[in-house]
Motif scaffolding. Sequence first.
Motif, mmCIF file in Angstrom:
data_model
loop_
_atom_site.group_PDB
_atom_site.id
_atom_site.type_symbol
_atom_site.label_atom_id
_atom_site.label_comp_id
_atom_site.label_asym_id
_atom_site.label_seq_id
_atom_site.Cartn_x
_atom_site.Cartn_y
_atom_site.Cartn_z
ATOM 1 N N LEU A 224 0.817 -1.205 0.000
ATOM 2 C CA LEU A 224 0.000 0.000 0.000
ATOM 3 C C LEU A 224 0.854 1.260 0.000
ATOM 4 O O LEU A 224 0.484 2.264 -0.615
ATOM 5 N N ALA A 225 1.978 1.213 0.697
ATOM 6 C CA ALA A 225 2.859 2.380 0.724
ATOM 7 C C ALA A 225 3.413 2.675 -0.675
ATOM 8 O O ALA A 225 3.448 3.827 -1.109
ATOM 9 N N VAL A 226 3.837 1.626 -1.381
ATOM 10 C CA VAL A 226 4.332 1.813 -2.743
ATOM 11 C C VAL A 226 3.202 2.301 -3.650
ATOM 12 O O VAL A 226 3.387 3.206 -4.472
ATOM 13 N N GLY A 227 2.009 1.715 -3.486
ATOM 14 C CA GLY A 227 0.861 2.146 -4.280
ATOM 15 C C GLY A 227 0.535 3.609 -4.066
ATOM 16 O O GLY A 227 0.268 4.348 -5.019
ATOM 17 N N SER A 228 0.569 4.055 -2.818
ATOM 18 C CA SER A 228 0.296 5.463 -2.515
ATOM 19 C C SER A 228 1.357 6.366 -3.133
ATOM 20 O O SER A 228 1.052 7.452 -3.635
ATOM 21 N N ALA A 229 2.608 5.924 -3.085
ATOM 22 C CA ALA A 229 3.682 6.711 -3.690
ATOM 23 C C ALA A 229 3.488 6.823 -5.198
ATOM 24 O O ALA A 229 3.734 7.878 -5.797
ATOM 25 N N VAL A 230 3.021 5.736 -5.824
ATOM 26 C CA VAL A 230 2.750 5.758 -7.258
ATOM 27 C C VAL A 230 1.635 6.748 -7.565
ATOM 28 O O VAL A 230 1.703 7.518 -8.539
ATOM 29 N N ILE A 231 0.574 6.758 -6.740
ATOM 30 C CA ILE A 231 -0.534 7.692 -6.940
ATOM 31 C C ILE A 231 -0.037 9.132 -6.901
ATOM 32 O O ILE A 231 -0.374 9.961 -7.751
ATOM 33 N N ASP A 232 0.785 9.443 -5.889
ATOM 34 C CA ASP A 232 1.276 10.812 -5.728
ATOM 35 C C ASP A 232 2.114 11.262 -6.908
ATOM 36 O O ASP A 232 2.183 12.459 -7.214
ATOM 37 N N ARG A 233 2.759 10.315 -7.584
ATOM 38 C CA ARG A 233 3.667 10.671 -8.677
ATOM 39 C C ARG A 233 3.072 10.433 -10.058
ATOM 40 O O ARG A 233 3.752 10.626 -11.073
ATOM 41 N N THR A 234 1.806 10.018 -10.093
ATOM 42 C CA THR A 234 1.158 9.776 -11.375
ATOM 43 C C THR A 234 0.702 11.100 -11.991
ATOM 44 O O THR A 234 0.055 11.901 -11.317
ATOM 45 N N PRO A 235 1.005 11.370 -13.252
ATOM 46 C CA PRO A 235 0.565 12.616 -13.895
ATOM 47 C C PRO A 235 -0.960 12.732 -13.872
ATOM 48 O O PRO A 235 -1.679 11.729 -13.982
ATOM 49 N N THR A 236 -1.445 13.957 -13.748
ATOM 50 C CA THR A 236 -2.886 14.197 -13.654
ATOM 51 C C THR A 236 -3.661 13.610 -14.829
ATOM 52 O O THR A 236 -4.709 12.976 -14.619
ATOM 53 N N PRO A 237 -3.227 13.780 -16.082
ATOM 54 C CA PRO A 237 -3.993 13.196 -17.198
ATOM 55 C C PRO A 237 -4.151 11.675 -17.073
ATOM 56 O O PRO A 237 -5.204 11.133 -17.425
ATOM 57 N N LEU A 238 -3.107 11.008 -16.578
ATOM 58 C CA LEU A 238 -3.191 9.556 -16.418
ATOM 59 C C LEU A 238 -4.174 9.190 -15.308
ATOM 60 O O LEU A 238 -4.914 8.208 -15.423
ATOM 61 N N LEU B 225 -4.630 -0.215 -9.881
ATOM 62 C CA LEU B 225 -3.296 0.263 -9.510
ATOM 63 C C LEU B 225 -2.579 -0.751 -8.634
ATOM 64 O O LEU B 225 -1.422 -1.099 -8.885
ATOM 65 N N LEU B 226 -3.259 -1.226 -7.587
ATOM 66 C CA LEU B 226 -2.642 -2.190 -6.683
ATOM 67 C C LEU B 226 -2.261 -3.464 -7.422
ATOM 68 O O LEU B 226 -1.187 -4.034 -7.192
ATOM 69 N N SER B 227 -3.131 -3.905 -8.307
ATOM 70 C CA SER B 227 -2.843 -5.121 -9.077
ATOM 71 C C SER B 227 -1.601 -4.926 -9.934
ATOM 72 O O SER B 227 -0.764 -5.832 -10.055
ATOM 73 N N THR B 228 -1.465 -3.737 -10.526
ATOM 74 C CA THR B 228 -0.298 -3.446 -11.347
ATOM 75 C C THR B 228 0.979 -3.465 -10.510
ATOM 76 O O THR B 228 2.007 -4.020 -10.923
ATOM 77 N N VAL B 229 0.910 -2.850 -9.313
ATOM 78 C CA VAL B 229 2.066 -2.841 -8.420
ATOM 79 C C VAL B 229 2.444 -4.263 -8.015
ATOM 80 O O VAL B 229 3.624 -4.640 -8.032
ATOM 81 N N VAL B 230 1.436 -5.069 -7.652
ATOM 82 C CA VAL B 230 1.699 -6.441 -7.220
ATOM 83 C C VAL B 230 2.299 -7.265 -8.350
ATOM 84 O O VAL B 230 3.245 -8.043 -8.139
ATOM 85 N N VAL B 231 1.781 -7.104 -9.566
ATOM 86 C CA VAL B 231 2.330 -7.840 -10.710
ATOM 87 C C VAL B 231 3.797 -7.467 -10.918
ATOM 88 O O VAL B 231 4.656 -8.337 -11.134
ATOM 89 N N VAL C 12 -14.263 8.789 -4.079
ATOM 90 C CA VAL C 12 -13.084 9.075 -4.884
ATOM 91 C C VAL C 12 -12.087 9.800 -3.988
ATOM 92 O O VAL C 12 -12.369 10.905 -3.521
ATOM 93 N N ASP C 13 -10.961 9.178 -3.706
ATOM 94 C CA ASP C 13 -9.907 9.802 -2.912
ATOM 95 C C ASP C 13 -8.587 9.116 -3.238
ATOM 96 O O ASP C 13 -8.534 8.231 -4.094
ATOM 97 N N THR C 14 -7.536 9.519 -2.564
ATOM 98 C CA THR C 14 -6.210 8.974 -2.871
ATOM 99 C C THR C 14 -5.812 7.835 -1.944
ATOM 100 O O THR C 14 -4.690 7.326 -2.053
ATOM 101 N N GLU C 15 -6.701 7.421 -1.047
ATOM 102 C CA GLU C 15 -6.362 6.369 -0.087
ATOM 103 C C GLU C 15 -6.601 4.986 -0.694
ATOM 104 O O GLU C 15 -7.684 4.709 -1.227
ATOM 105 N N LEU C 16 -5.604 4.107 -0.586
ATOM 106 C CA LEU C 16 -5.731 2.750 -1.114
ATOM 107 C C LEU C 16 -6.439 1.828 -0.138
ATOM 108 O O LEU C 16 -6.920 0.757 -0.516
ATOM 109 N N THR C 17 -6.495 2.203 1.137
ATOM 110 C CA THR C 17 -7.232 1.430 2.127
ATOM 111 C C THR C 17 -7.975 2.412 3.021
ATOM 112 O O THR C 17 -7.534 3.550 3.201
#
Length: 518
Positions: free
Chosen positions: A41-55, A71-77, A236-241
């Motif tokens: 979840l920590a890595v997923g949250s970091a990815v969210i913070d760094r993801t460009p707005t259009p994406l 997103l989480l599935s992508t990180v886990v893969v 809709v928010d930035t929290e993964l859990t």
Amino acid sequence: MTDALFARVRAALSGLISVAVGLAAGQLVAALRDPATSPVLAVGSAVIDRTPTPLKDWAISHFGTHDKLILLSTVVVGVFILAIVSGLIARRNVIIGAVIQVAMLAVAGYAVLDRPFARWVDLVPTVVAGIVSLLVLFVLLWLDHQPDLRRLVDRKPLQGNAIGASRRYFVVASGAGAATAVVSFVGAKQLTNSRSSVNVHIPQASERAPSLPRGLDASVPGVTPLRTPNTKFYRVDTELTVPTLDASRWSLQIDGDVENPYEISYAELLRRPLVERNITITCVSNEVGGSYAGGATWRGVLTRDLLKEARVKNPDRPDLQVMSTSFNGFTISTPLGALTDGRGAMLAVAMNGEPLPRSHGFPARLVTPGLYGMLGCTKWVTRLTVTTYADKKAYWTERGWTTDGEIKPTARIDVPKSFASVKSGRVMVGGTAWAQRRGVVRVQVSIDDGHWQDATMGPDVNIDYWRQWYFAWNTSKKGTHSVRARVVYGHDQLQTEKRAGVFPNGSSGIEERSFVVH
């Protein structure tokens, strides 16, 4: 399958299972205290913070509320691919394989500590994950190859398991490891869910909201209910859990450009006069015809009273904002005037007669009529700071979104669904419309690009609440047809037909749907 290929498969499984068991152990430890400290979840949250707005916008528009799962599935893969690589390399050199896994967990540890308000103790789940994954990796390699691990260190190729344990032992051990990972993940999930219930008593409001009348959804199937149930309300928010904050430890700090900064506990907040308001809120990510809007009865303390007690310095300055901060450092920027005028913005503690659900901001959240959620609906809020736009920039402001996002009036078609097949005769077209702070006057419908006709309107709750509508079209024309809907609001103002995407200040345009009459 040749012996060489089978040996590589076993090596890949060693890496995959070891990392899976390690992450599951870390998840379980995190669930005992703070799920957000989980390495994944920590890595997923970091990815969210760094993801460009259009994406981000693309993900929300394509996956809706499932964007976090994607997103989480992508990180886990990605993690599991690296885990397989570590196992393959460890087959020939256990040190390099172990270093790869340590490097992966170091990235997770950095993501954990990179969160606002992070403490060193938050690294415990990551450390546990690292220790467990390395132990499992060594055990599986030992079972699959030979008990003398010195040959691995010496980078000497391993020859099957002629001098090691049998393949049967490896299969049993790897199966046990996989089962342990599954059980641990499920246990962590159950533990997190068990903490999601809210057991607090919310006092009745001194100023009650009028009871909602009977809506059109009772007579027009498919039209959105007048009140959105808590379990159906969009999120809709930035929290993964879902955060599990303790109300007894929660407090709200009000500071910044004020003469009387102060802090208030949850118990003190509940002792203040509570008011109720029927308010519809909307997410700025809502596309034309989208579902990110909901109507509810909110109960809480008026923000104008909270800020009045703080005594804002120079309150008439046009550049003043209130920077609201969530428990994890996430920030939202709200114009000061929107929280201090007569619109009834509140720090909400209850929703539809129940304590505020954790998924919607417990212990407290902002609800600001007329503004998109990104500007006035901070969840899990712990701080209100009066400042200027020049001095501080909020999360979305830094990413180019507007600082003055008034919700755009719109009419949404709920029925018929796109490309639905309906019987000829009396075809029911219906939906919801909103024009917060201005009020819905009526909705007009156009069939097959024909002239605009007034729809039958549902109850008018207030200017900040949506209205249901329907239009009965009697037709014997079979085939494909289209329907458009627009809202008339305020002083007979028409909804704009100009199409705009959600960035930077919300979507606009007339919704059009096609359906088939048979």
